[in-house]
Design an enzyme around this catalytic site. Structure first.
Site, PDB file in Angstrom:
ATOM      1  N   ASP A 189       0.846  -1.213   0.000  1.00  0.00           N
ATOM      2  CA  ASP A 189       0.000   0.000   0.000  1.00  0.00           C
ATOM      3  C   ASP A 189       0.874   1.254   0.000  1.00  0.00           C
ATOM      4  O   ASP A 189       1.845   1.323   0.750  1.00  0.00           O
ATOM      5  CB  ASP A 189      -0.856   0.079   1.272  1.00  0.00           C
ATOM      6  CG  ASP A 189      -1.869  -1.034   1.396  1.00  0.00           C
ATOM      7  OD1 ASP A 189      -1.688  -2.095   0.777  1.00  0.00           O
ATOM      8  OD2 ASP A 189      -2.843  -0.837   2.133  1.00  0.00           O
ATOM      9  N   ASP A 209      -0.485  -2.689  -4.448  1.00  0.00           N
ATOM     10  CA  ASP A 209      -1.728  -2.727  -3.651  1.00  0.00           C
ATOM     11  C   ASP A 209      -2.357  -1.338  -3.740  1.00  0.00           C
ATOM     12  O   ASP A 209      -2.061  -0.599  -4.678  1.00  0.00           O
ATOM     13  CB  ASP A 209      -1.419  -3.178  -2.214  1.00  0.00           C
ATOM     14  CG  ASP A 209      -2.616  -3.835  -1.542  1.00  0.00           C
ATOM     15  OD1 ASP A 209      -3.715  -3.257  -1.602  1.00  0.00           O
ATOM     16  OD2 ASP A 209      -2.472  -4.918  -0.956  1.00  0.00           O
ATOM     17  N   ASP A 210      -3.206  -0.973  -2.756  1.00  0.00           N
ATOM     18  CA  ASP A 210      -3.866   0.328  -2.838  1.00  0.00           C
ATOM     19  C   ASP A 210      -2.843   1.464  -2.935  1.00  0.00           C
ATOM     20  O   ASP A 210      -1.858   1.479  -2.207  1.00  0.00           O
ATOM     21  CB  ASP A 210      -4.741   0.562  -1.598  1.00  0.00           C
ATOM     22  CG  ASP A 210      -5.908  -0.409  -1.518  1.00  0.00           C
ATOM     23  OD1 ASP A 210      -6.322  -0.937  -2.568  1.00  0.00           O
ATOM     24  OD2 ASP A 210      -6.398  -0.647  -0.400  1.00  0.00           O
ATOM     25  N   HIS A 231      -3.848  -1.277  -6.891  1.00  0.00           N
ATOM     26  CA  HIS A 231      -5.278  -1.532  -6.742  1.00  0.00           C
ATOM     27  C   HIS A 231      -6.097  -0.245  -6.697  1.00  0.00           C
ATOM     28  O   HIS A 231      -7.225  -0.250  -6.221  1.00  0.00           O
ATOM     29  CB  HIS A 231      -5.536  -2.362  -5.476  1.00  0.00           C
ATOM     30  CG  HIS A 231      -4.895  -3.715  -5.500  1.00  0.00           C
ATOM     31  ND1 HIS A 231      -4.926  -4.581  -4.436  1.00  0.00           N
ATOM     32  CD2 HIS A 231      -4.195  -4.355  -6.470  1.00  0.00           C
ATOM     33  CE1 HIS A 231      -4.275  -5.697  -4.749  1.00  0.00           C
ATOM     34  NE2 HIS A 231      -3.817  -5.578  -5.977  1.00  0.00           N
ATOM     35  N   ARG A 262     -12.332   3.045  -5.766  1.00  0.00           N
ATOM     36  CA  ARG A 262     -13.054   1.978  -5.070  1.00  0.00           C
ATOM     37  C   ARG A 262     -13.471   2.415  -3.678  1.00  0.00           C
ATOM     38  O   ARG A 262     -12.745   3.117  -2.981  1.00  0.00           O
ATOM     39  CB  ARG A 262     -12.141   0.750  -4.968  1.00  0.00           C
ATOM     40  CG  ARG A 262     -12.659  -0.359  -4.073  1.00  0.00           C
ATOM     41  CD  ARG A 262     -11.932  -1.665  -4.278  1.00  0.00           C
ATOM     42  NE  ARG A 262     -10.519  -1.633  -3.919  1.00  0.00           N
ATOM     43  CZ  ARG A 262      -9.793  -2.721  -3.627  1.00  0.00           C
ATOM     44  NH1 ARG A 262     -10.365  -3.919  -3.664  1.00  0.00           N
ATOM     45  NH2 ARG A 262      -8.517  -2.619  -3.320  1.00  0.00           N
ATOM     46  N   LYS A 264     -14.702   0.156  -0.414  1.00  0.00           N
ATOM     47  CA  LYS A 264     -14.938  -1.217   0.025  1.00  0.00           C
ATOM     48  C   LYS A 264     -15.267  -1.219   1.508  1.00  0.00           C
ATOM     49  O   LYS A 264     -14.518  -0.690   2.323  1.00  0.00           O
ATOM     50  CB  LYS A 264     -13.731  -2.115  -0.279  1.00  0.00           C
ATOM     51  CG  LYS A 264     -12.378  -1.557   0.122  1.00  0.00           C
ATOM     52  CD  LYS A 264     -11.222  -2.537  -0.153  1.00  0.00           C
ATOM     53  CE  LYS A 264      -9.866  -1.873   0.109  1.00  0.00           C
ATOM     54  NZ  LYS A 264      -8.706  -2.745   0.035  1.00  0.00           N
TER      55      LYS A 264
END
Ligand SMILES: *[C@@H]1O[C@H](CO)[C@@H](O)[C@H](O)[C@H]1NC(C)=O
Ligand SMILES: *[C@@H]1O[C@H](CO)[C@@H](O)[C@H](O)[C@H]1NC(C)=O
Ligand SMILES: *[C@@H]1O[C@H](CO)[C@@H](O)[C@H](O)[C@H]1NC(C)=O
Length: 371
Positions: A189, A209-210, A231, A262, A264
């Site tokens: 991340d 990742d994010d 991501h 996103r 989530k």
């Protein structure tokens, strides 16, 4: 010239001022401290200017800067961390009213020593986060190379602006001998933020990742950043009893990510609210799975949604958000729990092309948008 007696009195006063302030804590002096090894840190942080030379932090130790109020830090060389499987962090900085100038210098996490394609989910223990930022003021022009896993965790005590940072984990896109054919870097991340009053801008992130993950907090702006390989920009994951509000995602460029934008929320979460999420002028290309994904079934993707996170005020307004998804990807998927997405959301500034339309489930409040 002063008499000997006056001089003595003056030195005594100076000594008293140097050593303690009213709280009894060491008072910062208007001096310059220089750090060329961890041994220098204690003396250096007594000064309000701290210069960091190039050095290697011994394996298994945190380079911890607990700074006096108003300190200016200047990196004058690159810092490398020794290799050891431990929890970290590798670097931590705290203080208020801090000016941290990286001057383009690097913190090298030696990721390849740790990477095994499993990140925080298995394999060896990896120092995470690599960089723990607990300052207010500014933090700029710092490069992080090859983090073992998550890069920045930000918990600023008052307003903080982070600018012109580079995270280069591009090497982690490649498999290595331990990663079973998968990308060696995992859970890398860029910025994990559970905080308020934060701006992150003009930064370049290449990871797995994010790019940004906001788990709770308010008044966070993420603008003009470039996110490659990971991501995308995430609100979440959102667990129980947290509030997220007033988040602005503006003018970012998202390239070759799983999705661009996103939200989530955990299927099992209860008692949380997410509101006031504004997307303006973002651009995404090479999106592998989704353009926009709003999913209340995390950790599943488009599974059975939970109803414990109330989600409202998610808007795409102002300059157009232009996303292009790969063939086989879905343009927009929204998966709400029954009754947990509320109000009307203005999506007039969202244009998504490529792939196929996704589904919008359990919510009819999206306005000014058709797939
Ligand atoms: C740490 O690991 C990296 C990557 O495997 C390697 O290049 C470097 O030489 C190692 N450093 C030390 C001090 O062993
Ligand atoms: C929001 O955050 C910014 C930047 O950190 C800060 O300057 C501003 O005062 C904050 N706004 C409020 C209402 O706290
Ligand atoms: C709507 O949400 C509920 C959970 O709140 C879920 O059980 C149901 O499957 C959802 N509806 C659809 C059509 O997916």
């Amino acid at each position: 010239m002063f008499s000997t007696r006056t001089q003595g009195l003056l030195s005594l006063l100076a000594l008293a001022c140097t050593l303690v302030n009213v709280n009894g804590a060491p008072a910062a002096s208007d001096c310059t401290g220089t750090i060329s090894s961890l041994d220098d840190v204690d003396d250096a942080v007594a000064c309000t200017t701290v210069n960091i030379n190039s050095f290697t932090v011994p394996a298994g130790e945190t380079f911890n800067l607990d700074l006096a109020k108003g300190t200016t830090v200047n990196m004058l060389g690159d810092v490398t961390f020794g290799n050891k499987t431990w929890a970290g962090p590798l670097f931590q900085v705290s203080g208020t009213g801090i000016t941290f100038n990286g001057n383009g210098h690097t913190f090298n996490g030696n990721g390849p020593f740790y990477w095994d394609g499993q990140g925080g989910n298995g394999g060896v223990t990896k120092p995470a986060p690599m960089m723990k930022i607990k300052i207010s003021g500014t933090f700029s022009n710092v490069k992080v190379l090859n983090s073992p896993a998550r890069v920045y965790s930000v918990s600023n005590p008052a307003a903080l602006t982070m600018s012109s940072l580079t995270i280069d984990n591009s090497l982690g896109d490649q498999p290595n001998s331990k990663s079973d054919g998968k990308a060696a870097g995992h859970n890398t991340d860029g910025f994990d933020c559970s905080t308020t009053n934060l701006v992150i801008q003009d930064s370049t992130i290449h990871n797995q990742d994010d790019c940004l993950a906001i788990n709770k907090g308010s008044n966070i702006t993420f603008q003009r950043n470039s996110c490659t390989g990971g991501h995308g920009i995430s609100i979440g994951s959102i667990s129980s009893s947290v509030t997220v509000s007033n988040i602005n995602i503006i003018g970012n460029t998202i390239t070759n990510n799983d999705q661009a934008l996103r939200i989530k929320t955990d299927a099992s979460a209860t008692g949380s609210t997410v509101s006031g999420i504004t997307y303006t002028g973002n651009t995404g290309t090479g999106l592998r799975q989704f353009g926009v994904l709003i999913d209340q079934s995390y950790p599943d993707t488009l599974g059975t949604p939970g109803t414990g996170v109330k989600l409202s005020g998610v808007n795409f307004v102002g300059a157009t958000n232009t996303l292009t998804v790969n063939s086989g990807a879905q343009r927009v998927a929204v998966n709400c729990g029954s009754g947990s997405c509320t109000g009307s959301w203005d999506w007039s500034s969202l244009k998504v092309s490529g792939g196929t339309a996704g589904k919008i489930v359990n919510f009819s409040g999206i306005e000014n948008f058709t797939q």
